[in-house]
Scaffold this active site. Structure first.
Site, short mmCIF file in Angstrom:
data_model
loop_
_atom_site.label_atom_id
_atom_site.label_comp_id
_atom_site.label_asym_id
_atom_site.label_seq_id
_atom_site.Cartn_x
_atom_site.Cartn_y
_atom_site.Cartn_z
CB SER A 23 -0.35 5.39 -7.74
OG SER A 23 -0.79 4.51 -8.77
CG ASP A 24 -0.52 0.16 -3.53
OD1 ASP A 24 -0.42 -0.76 -4.37
OD2 ASP A 24 -0.52 -0.03 -2.30
CD1 TRP A 25 -1.52 -3.37 -9.66
CD2 TRP A 25 0.04 -1.98 -8.90
NE1 TRP A 25 -0.36 -3.63 -10.36
CE2 TRP A 25 0.62 -2.79 -9.91
CE3 TRP A 25 0.85 -1.02 -8.29
CZ2 TRP A 25 1.94 -2.67 -10.32
CZ3 TRP A 25 2.18 -0.90 -8.68
CH2 TRP A 25 2.71 -1.71 -9.68
#
Length: 283
Positions: free
Chosen positions: A194-196
């Site tokens: 995932s993105d952060w």
């Protein structure tokens, strides 16, 4: 055979980003600063982009990084997008050639590429929550093109899911996107992260095809997955594919056993000349 004090999985360091390799902190030793994605796209020169990719791979080694969180291959769609400087082009074919050259160059140095942000993350307004409403034909003819090329031709080792929703479902929870398209249609065998802080569920994201919640420590997973296992909401075998893919990435990108080296700066004439050449060609 590891002792109780040893981590069960060797450490793997990821690092931003498309125009350089930052390293583990915002204030560490200086990094080589390369022309941004839009500049490199403007060169129309895949061989040059590939050379930049190789230089970035070497820089990643100096920073002790095993995975480069790049390239960014979203499309220029909204002038006020704060990440547009990272995108190579508004044209999907040019973006695809850039993605392939960049990915091949970095991975030729033994550093994994994590291509991002999959998909439709082209606006700054409500970037982390907006739903990008895009029909399938438009996705396949425009937005998917650079990602598909990077997966099928450059065989990038990782893909980052986007913050936004796609047609009402968060990309990190989107089974059609991450499993049916990315894995089944295109054959991606690597990791999806995932993105952060872009993971919004434990079980749903796992079943959708998301392998790693970033960053750590986990917010949705960890105890959330453990509780789901104990409650019978998730079977242990459902974890196996994600575990296998993570271990495969560790094995590929970290043949030294996963030791995280201290970072250093490199300032050599060859890198300086390449940066100057890329900036000149871009201009």
């Amino acid at each position: 055979t590891a002792g109780f004090d040893d981590p069960p999985v060797p450490a793997l360091r990821t690092s931003d980003g498309p125009a350089g390799v930052r390293g583990p902190s915002w204030t560490g030793p200086p990094s080589a600063s390369f022309p941004c994605g839009s500049a490199l796209g403007a060169t129309w020169d895949p061989d040059l982009v590939r050379a930049v990719g190789r230089a970035l791979g070497r820089e990643a080694h100096r920073k002790g990084a095993h995975v480069l969180l790049a390239p960014t291959v979203n499309l220029h769609r909204v002038p006020l997008s704060g990440r547009s400087f990272e995108f190579p082009s508004e044209d999907p074919v040019l973006a695809a050639e850039y993605a392939v050259a960049y990915g091949r160059g970095v991975q030729e140095e033994g550093v994994a590429c994590c291509i991002k942000h999959f998909v439709g993350n082209e606006t700054e307004h409500e970037r982390m929550t907006v739903s990008s409403e895009i029909d399938e034909r438009t996705l396949r003819e425009l937005y998917f093109v650079p990602f598909e090329a990077a997966v099928t031709r450059a065989e990038v080792r990782a893909v980052m899911s986007a913050y936004n929703k796609l047609n009402g479902t968060f990309c990190a929870d989107h089974r059609w996107l991450l499993t049916e398209v990315l894995r089944e249609d295109w054959g991606h065998a690597g990791v999806v992260m995932s993105d952060w802080f872009g993971t919004h569920s434990a079980v749903e994201s796992l079943r959708a095809g998301l392998d790693i919640e970033m960053p750590g420590p986990p917010v949705q997973r960890g105890d959330g997955l453990r509780r789901a296992l104990e409650a019978g909401e998730l079977a242990e075998h459902e974890l196996d594919p994600a575990v296998d893919r993570v271990l495969a990435l560790v094995d590929w990108a970290s043949p030294d056993g996963g030791s995280v080296a201290s970072e250093a700066s490199g300032d050599d004439p060859e890198t300086r000349e390449l940066i100057r050449l890329a900036a000149t060609r871009a201009t």
